[in-house]
Design a protein around this motif. Structure first.
Motif, PDB file in Angstrom:
ATOM      1  N   THR A   1      -7.033  10.499  -6.912  1.00 58.38           N
ATOM      2  CA  THR A   1      -6.967  10.268  -5.486  1.00 58.38           C
ATOM      3  C   THR A   1      -7.611   8.828  -5.969  1.00 58.38           C
ATOM      4  OG1 THR A   1      -5.580  11.503  -4.047  1.00 58.38           O
ATOM      5  CG2 THR A   1      -7.119   9.989  -3.053  1.00 58.38           C
ATOM      6  N   VAL A   2      -9.003   9.702  -6.537  1.00 60.25           N
ATOM      7  CA  VAL A   2     -10.263   8.577  -6.534  1.00 60.25           C
ATOM      8  C   VAL A   2      -9.540   7.444  -7.054  1.00 60.25           C
ATOM      9  CG1 VAL A   2     -12.432   8.702  -7.148  1.00 60.25           C
ATOM     10  CG2 VAL A   2     -11.912  10.476  -5.851  1.00 60.25           C
TER      11      VAL A   2
ATOM     12  N   TRP B   1       2.316   2.145  -3.125  1.00 65.88           N
ATOM     13  CA  TRP B   1       0.873   1.796  -4.591  1.00 65.88           C
ATOM     14  C   TRP B   1       0.589   3.266  -4.245  1.00 65.88           C
ATOM     15  CZ3 TRP B   1      -1.314  -0.486  -8.465  1.00 65.88           C
ATOM     16  CH2 TRP B   1      -2.413  -0.575  -8.602  1.00 65.88           C
ATOM     17  N   ILE B   2       0.681   4.116  -3.543  1.00 65.13           N
ATOM     18  CA  ILE B   2       0.225   4.773  -2.585  1.00 65.13           C
ATOM     19  C   ILE B   2       1.861   6.532  -3.409  1.00 65.13           C
ATOM     20  CG2 ILE B   2      -0.035   7.595  -1.123  1.00 65.13           C
ATOM     21  CD1 ILE B   2      -1.436   5.015   0.997  1.00 65.13           C
TER      22      ILE B   2
ATOM     23  N   ARG C   1      -5.795  -4.964  -5.351  1.00 65.08           N
ATOM     24  CA  ARG C   1      -5.698  -5.167  -3.943  1.00 65.08           C
ATOM     25  C   ARG C   1      -5.258  -6.629  -3.982  1.00 65.08           C
ATOM     26  NH1 ARG C   1     -10.303  -6.684  -1.314  1.00 65.08           N
ATOM     27  NH2 ARG C   1     -11.661  -5.505  -2.964  1.00 65.08           N
TER      28      ARG C   1
ATOM     29  N   SER D   1      -6.500   6.156  -8.548  1.00 64.21           N
ATOM     30  CA  SER D   1      -6.064   5.644  -8.012  1.00 64.21           C
ATOM     31  C   SER D   1      -6.311   4.611  -6.929  1.00 64.21           C
ATOM     32  CB  SER D   1      -4.525   6.564  -6.996  1.00 64.21           C
ATOM     33  OG  SER D   1      -3.684   5.641  -6.379  1.00 64.21           O
ATOM     34  N   LEU D   2      -7.473   4.840  -5.576  1.00 65.02           N
ATOM     35  CA  LEU D   2      -8.023   4.290  -5.306  1.00 65.02           C
ATOM     36  C   LEU D   2      -9.136   3.250  -5.718  1.00 65.02           C
ATOM     37  CD1 LEU D   2      -9.006   6.229  -1.804  1.00 65.02           C
ATOM     38  CD2 LEU D   2      -6.817   4.741  -2.272  1.00 65.02           C
TER      39      LEU D   2
ATOM     40  N   TYR E   1      -6.942   0.415  -7.391  1.00 67.93           N
ATOM     41  CA  TYR E   1      -6.681  -0.385  -5.911  1.00 67.93           C
ATOM     42  C   TYR E   1      -7.392  -1.758  -6.098  1.00 67.93           C
ATOM     43  CZ  TYR E   1      -3.747  -2.054  -2.386  1.00 67.93           C
ATOM     44  OH  TYR E   1      -3.422  -2.962  -1.285  1.00 67.93           O
ATOM     45  N   LEU E   2      -8.232  -0.855  -5.337  1.00 66.74           N
ATOM     46  CA  LEU E   2      -9.463  -1.910  -5.499  1.00 66.74           C
ATOM     47  C   LEU E   2     -10.490  -3.018  -6.187  1.00 66.74           C
ATOM     48  CD1 LEU E   2     -12.130   1.083  -3.639  1.00 66.74           C
ATOM     49  CD2 LEU E   2     -10.051  -0.855  -2.363  1.00 66.74           C
TER      50      LEU E   2
ATOM     51  N   TRP F   1       2.038   5.997  -6.865  1.00 69.56           N
ATOM     52  CA  TRP F   1       0.506   6.963  -8.033  1.00 69.56           C
ATOM     53  C   TRP F   1       0.803   8.853  -7.705  1.00 69.56           C
ATOM     54  CZ3 TRP F   1      -3.059   7.217 -11.858  1.00 69.56           C
ATOM     55  CH2 TRP F   1      -2.995   5.695 -12.008  1.00 69.56           C
TER      56      TRP F   1
ATOM     57  N   LEU G   1       0.836  -1.710   0.084  1.00 64.19           N
ATOM     58  CA  LEU G   1      -0.259  -0.110  -0.030  1.00 64.19           C
ATOM     59  C   LEU G   1       0.703   0.904  -0.202  1.00 64.19           C
ATOM     60  CD1 LEU G   1      -3.099   0.950   0.199  1.00 64.19           C
ATOM     61  CD2 LEU G   1      -2.644   1.320   3.034  1.00 64.19           C
TER      62      LEU G   1
END
Length: 519
Positions: A499-500, A133-134, A511, A502-503, A506-507, A137, A130
């Motif tokens: 950010t949206v 990943w953050i 993940r 990226s998340l 990831y989801l 990005w 994580l």
């Protein structure tokens, strides 16, 4: 991308697998490739840059005279001369700490993945995926938006320079409408990508040229404006102590908001890490280049700004302009053609800066993609066999920049958003591996060739504290109250948008599938 075991995907492997670092003495490109191979990557890019060429590119990425010239509006409206001069000095000293902190880590992990790879390697097994990943990005978004802001600033600055010339009735010769600025921006963006893709092996020569071009241009500018000074010169007391707030913020906070000027010009500090796989001895050359370039840039910035402040016209008139520097030079020189000629070196430096940022950004996307972290990674992780550049990654970056540039049609303050989100994202990305290194007690950096000992702790604390200030600070509008929505700071909107994305990715994919860099 190397194969990973199931235990690695679940994060159940021994943390020491990642932290057992074997430092290889680098003397040439072959040994640097051995280090890269030991870190799990196949060498694909050509190592063609020497120590001086790395330093020159690091200078080009910052292009301080250009960066400070194109963002002069911010300190003028927020604090005047004090913000211009002392804001630059203060931020430069902070960025030296950031560069030194990143240099320590880069001497251990010299890859094109930069802070993304470093965050993964330094973080504990429980959250390293994580963290990577953050950070990745943030780093990719920062690279893309700062490159966008450079090319957009060059377009705006060109309009300002052209409008040094006036019509017979005193009107600007170029309206500078949204579509005109956007078309100029498109031309500059296409030019930068064309040069980066077709002339890769000659880019070190271009970086070297930029050093001498900048030196000659800055000297010519400062001597001319100080000698002619058609409307007189201010006193030294005015230049170094005059503080004038026109932003609507309280004086103390207004000074900090004006620091975007200096933060923007130094935001590229860590972007040079993305070039590690094209440097002959990156573990030693890149850290030195980052720190020394900031010191050199501090001097170059003062040489650029102090003469301009000595001949500063009425600030109340300057803050009505998107690009005040052309007006400052014209006021001092008093001749349209002469003023434009003096600004040509800054314009050329802006294009060279755009080329450097385009190059570094393409390497960043390439490195992040080869670990599967960007949608369609199989396309972006390839290196063109004839051009020796990650051409697809470069084109992806260009398309995103052009799409974001369309914001300018809805907001005349779009440049504020591009520069603001670039500074925020890059600063946050730089601090991620630094913070993780502090959590682990700086044990890993102690194995590197650029270890700073106790001084490193001080630099780390300053770097992380700077990040905590930057994120809310540059999300603020430059002036208040914001009556016209077109003048609002859309940096938080762009930042949240990425950010949206990226998340969501990831989801949806990361993940279960993303395992991070090879180890």
């Amino acid at each position: 991308m190397g194969a990973k075991s199931a235990s690695f995907v679940s994060g159940e492997h021994d943390v020491h697998d990642v932290h057992d670092v074997h430092v290889v003495s680098e003397t040439d490109g072959a040994s640097a490739d051995q280090v890269l191979t030991s870190l799990g990557y196949k060498p694909e890019l050509v190592r063609s840059r020497s120590t001086f060429q790395v330093a020159f590119m690091s200078f080009v990425l910052a292009s301080v005279p250009y960066g400070l010239a194109t963002t002069m509006y911010f300190p003028l409206v927020c604090g005047g001369p004090v913000d211009i001069i002392w804001g630059w000095v203060g931020v430069s000293l902070i960025i030296i700490c950031v560069a030194a902190s990143l240099g320590e880590i880069t001497s251990v992990y010299p890859t094109a993945g930069g802070v993304y790879f470093q965050s993964f390697m330094l973080a504990p097994a429980s959250y390293r995926r994580l963290a990577a990943w953050i950070t990745g990005w943030l780093y990719a978004v920062g690279n893309i938006t700062i490159t966008l802001s450079v090319n957009f600033a060059t377009a705006l600055f060109l309009v300002g320079c052209v409008n040094i010339f006036q019509t017979a009735d005193g009107q600007d010769v170029l309206e500078g409408s949204a579509y005109q600025v956007f078309l100029i921006f498109l031309g500059i963006t296409f030019l930068c990508n064309l040069v980066c893709s077709l002339c890769n092996k000659w880019l070190p020569i271009l970086d070297t040229f930029a050093i001498f071009w900048t030196f000659v241009g800055v000297i010519a500018l400062l001597i001319t404006v100080l000698v002619i000074a058609k409307n007189g010169r201010h006193s030294g007391n005015y230049v170094f102590t005059h503080f004038e707030v026109n932003s609507g913020w309280t004086p103390g906070w207004s000074f900090f908001v004006g620091l975007l000027h200096a933060a923007y010009a130094t935001s590229s500090t860590g972007m040079i890490i993305s070039m590690c796989e094209e440097v002959r001895a990156p573990a030693t050359q890149v850290p030195k280049a980052m720190v020394l370039t900031i010191i050199f840039n501090l001097a170059a910035g003062l040489l650029t700004m102090i003469p301009l402040v000595f001949v500063l016209p009425d600030i109340q008139e300057l803050i009505l302009l998107a690009q005040p520097v052309p007006a400052i030079v014209k006021s001092a020189v008093g001749h349209e053609g002469g003023s434009f000629a003096l600004l040509i070196p800054v314009l050329v430096l802006g294009v060279i800066c755009g080329i450097g940022c385009t190059t570094a950004t393409s390497r960043c996307i390439y490195a992040f993609s080869r670990d599967g972290a960007i949608p369609g990674s199989h396309l972006w992780k390839t290196v063109h066999p004839k051009l020796d550049v990650p051409f697809n990654a470069m084109m992806l970056s260009m398309v995103i920049q052009i799409a974001l540039g369309l914001i300018y049609f809805g907001s005349s303050a779009a440049f504020n958003a591009f520069s603001g989100v670039g500074v925020i994202a890059l600063t946050a990305a730089y601090s991620a591996p630094i913070f993780v290194s502090m959590i682990e007690g700086r044990k890993t950096v102690a194995t590197g060739s650029f270890y700073l000992g106790k001084l490193g702790w001080f630099c780390n604390i300053v770097a992380v504290a700077w990040t905590a200030l930057v994120i809310p600070l540059f999300s603020m509008p430059t002036t208040v109250p914001v009556i016209d929505p077109g003048l609002a700071n859309y940096a938080p909107v762009v930042f949240v948008g990425f950010t949206v994305i990226s998340l969501a990715w990831y989801l949806a994919w990361g993940r279960k599938n993303y395992v991070g860099p090879p180890t």
